[in-house]
Write an enzyme that holds these catalytic residues in place. Structure first.
Site, PDB file in Angstrom:
ATOM      1  N   GLU A 125      24.785  56.295  53.393  1.00  0.00           N
ATOM      2  CA  GLU A 125      24.315  55.006  52.869  1.00  0.00           C
ATOM      3  C   GLU A 125      23.858  54.088  53.994  1.00  0.00           C
ATOM      4  O   GLU A 125      22.830  53.412  53.884  1.00  0.00           O
ATOM      5  CB  GLU A 125      25.429  54.330  52.060  1.00  0.00           C
ATOM      6  CG  GLU A 125      25.729  54.988  50.727  1.00  0.00           C
ATOM      7  CD  GLU A 125      24.562  54.919  49.762  1.00  0.00           C
ATOM      8  OE1 GLU A 125      23.790  53.928  49.801  1.00  0.00           O
ATOM      9  OE2 GLU A 125      24.401  55.863  48.969  1.00  0.00           O
ATOM     10  N   ASP A 184      19.528  48.598  43.442  1.00  0.00           N
ATOM     11  CA  ASP A 184      18.631  48.580  44.581  1.00  0.00           C
ATOM     12  C   ASP A 184      17.209  48.308  44.088  1.00  0.00           C
ATOM     13  O   ASP A 184      16.993  48.010  42.905  1.00  0.00           O
ATOM     14  CB  ASP A 184      18.724  49.890  45.362  1.00  0.00           C
ATOM     15  CG  ASP A 184      18.170  51.090  44.602  1.00  0.00           C
ATOM     16  OD1 ASP A 184      17.831  50.957  43.405  1.00  0.00           O
ATOM     17  OD2 ASP A 184      18.061  52.174  45.209  1.00  0.00           O
ATOM     18  N   TYR A 207      26.318  46.265  47.803  1.00  0.00           N
ATOM     19  CA  TYR A 207      25.564  47.462  47.430  1.00  0.00           C
ATOM     20  C   TYR A 207      26.226  48.727  47.992  1.00  0.00           C
ATOM     21  O   TYR A 207      26.485  49.692  47.265  1.00  0.00           O
ATOM     22  CB  TYR A 207      24.115  47.369  47.930  1.00  0.00           C
ATOM     23  CG  TYR A 207      23.367  48.670  47.746  1.00  0.00           C
ATOM     24  CD1 TYR A 207      22.775  48.974  46.529  1.00  0.00           C
ATOM     25  CD2 TYR A 207      23.316  49.607  48.772  1.00  0.00           C
ATOM     26  CE1 TYR A 207      22.125  50.190  46.341  1.00  0.00           C
ATOM     27  CE2 TYR A 207      22.672  50.827  48.593  1.00  0.00           C
ATOM     28  CZ  TYR A 207      22.073  51.102  47.377  1.00  0.00           C
ATOM     29  OH  TYR A 207      21.454  52.312  47.191  1.00  0.00           O
TER      30      TYR A 207
END
Length: 311
Positions: free
Chosen positions: A49, A152, A134
């Site tokens: 990520e 996103d 996120y």
């Protein structure tokens, strides 16, 4: 695109069970095979990520595999020399070096504060250095099947086009969470991001990609494929990011250098009193010092300033 009445929920306007089933079936039938989708190791997922935040997924694969080969666990990363971690980041052009610094610090937190075991909820994961909402949701979802909806750019584009969700962050978050089925955050978040990544792209590929939501999609019905503006990534070439990386890479090689020597080594147009001179270089070094990556020993003049990589 005509926006729907905010008072009407997605559940009132659509058969959510059918919407959900269609997307999950489409995803499970065929999707891009990234290696981090084959693991539920939270450390490996966190690395993917962080790397993906500024780098195209195709280029992340090799860097991700090499990173985990070199530092396969949080204990390995926590015990690594930070300069080596930042150097790896620079060598693989993975974006801002402070992301490497934060990843290193988060590994140290996992080892020292959580006894080597990752926290599982999004709220707890946000306690790790550099982990925002996120990333916390992504790790919680993909490692523990315990996250909220991931929102996103791809997910926003899908919600805007398919369900005419207003271009508003709060509205996107509400819609994304309403769409997500309970206790299925792992497959759902992968699926809806995949939809935005391969079908509902900036130039839509509805029929070509077999979009499973065509029958519910407002954009497909109207032919209006407007989407929220997507901020463009500043060019890396010639950016402060690029030269910060060059500074770190050069100091890894030479350990310490006086200001002008360093300047001439990182850019051919360095001129001590010019636009890209001592003042410009000191600004870069001050930023890197604030990030804990370099130390500066200031002399009687700027020319006598010495920069060292912090070990």
């Amino acid at each position: 695109m005509t926006e729907r009445d905010d008072a009407v929920s997605l559940g009132e306007a659509h058969d959510l069970e059918a919407v959900r089933d269609a997307l999950v079936e489409w995803y499970e039938a065929d999707h891009r095979d990234f290696p981090w989708r084959r693991t539920d190791d939270p450390y490996a997922i966190l690395v993917s990520e962080v790397m993906s935040q500024q780098t195209q997924l195709g280029r992340v694969v090799e860097a991700w595999e090499e990173f985990l080969e070199r530092w396969p666990t949080t204990a390995d990363l926590a015990g690594a020399d930070r300069a080596d971690v930042v150097g790896f980041w620079t060598d693989h052009s993975l974006g801002y070096n402070n992301r490497a610094k934060y990843l290193h610090e988060s590994a140290q937190q996992v080892e020292s504060e959580y006894d080597g075991s990752f926290p599982e909820s999004p709220d707890e994961l946000q306690e790790l250095m550099g982990v925002g909402p996120y990333t916390a949701n992504a790790v919680s979802s993909f490692a523990f099947n315990n996250g909220n909806a991931v929102v996103d750019t791809n997910v926003k584009r899908v919600c805007y086009r398919v369900f005419s969700v207003p271009d508003d962050d709060a509205a996107f978050e509400t819609a994304a969470n309403e769409l997500m089925p309970d206790d299925r955050s792992r497959v759902w978040n992968n699926a809806i991001m995949e939809l935005g990544g391969v079908a509902c792209t900036q130039t839509p590929r509805c029929d070509e990609a077999g979009c499973p939501w065509r029958e519910w999609c407002d954009a497909y019905a109207s032919g209006d494929f407007t989407a929220p503006d997507v901020p463009t990534q500043p060019s890396f070439e010639g950016s402060r990011r690029q030269f910060r990386g060059r500074v770190v890479g050069t100091l890894r090689e030479y350990d310490e250098l006086e200001l002008d020597t360093l300047g001439h080594r990182i850019r051919v147009d360095y001129a001590p009193d010019g636009e890209y001179g001592r003042e410009w270089l000191e600004g870069l070094l001050d930023d890197l010092a604030d990030d804990g990556l370099v130390t500066l020993e200031r002399g009687d003049s700027r020319a006598e300033t010495v920069a060292r990589l912090r070990r």
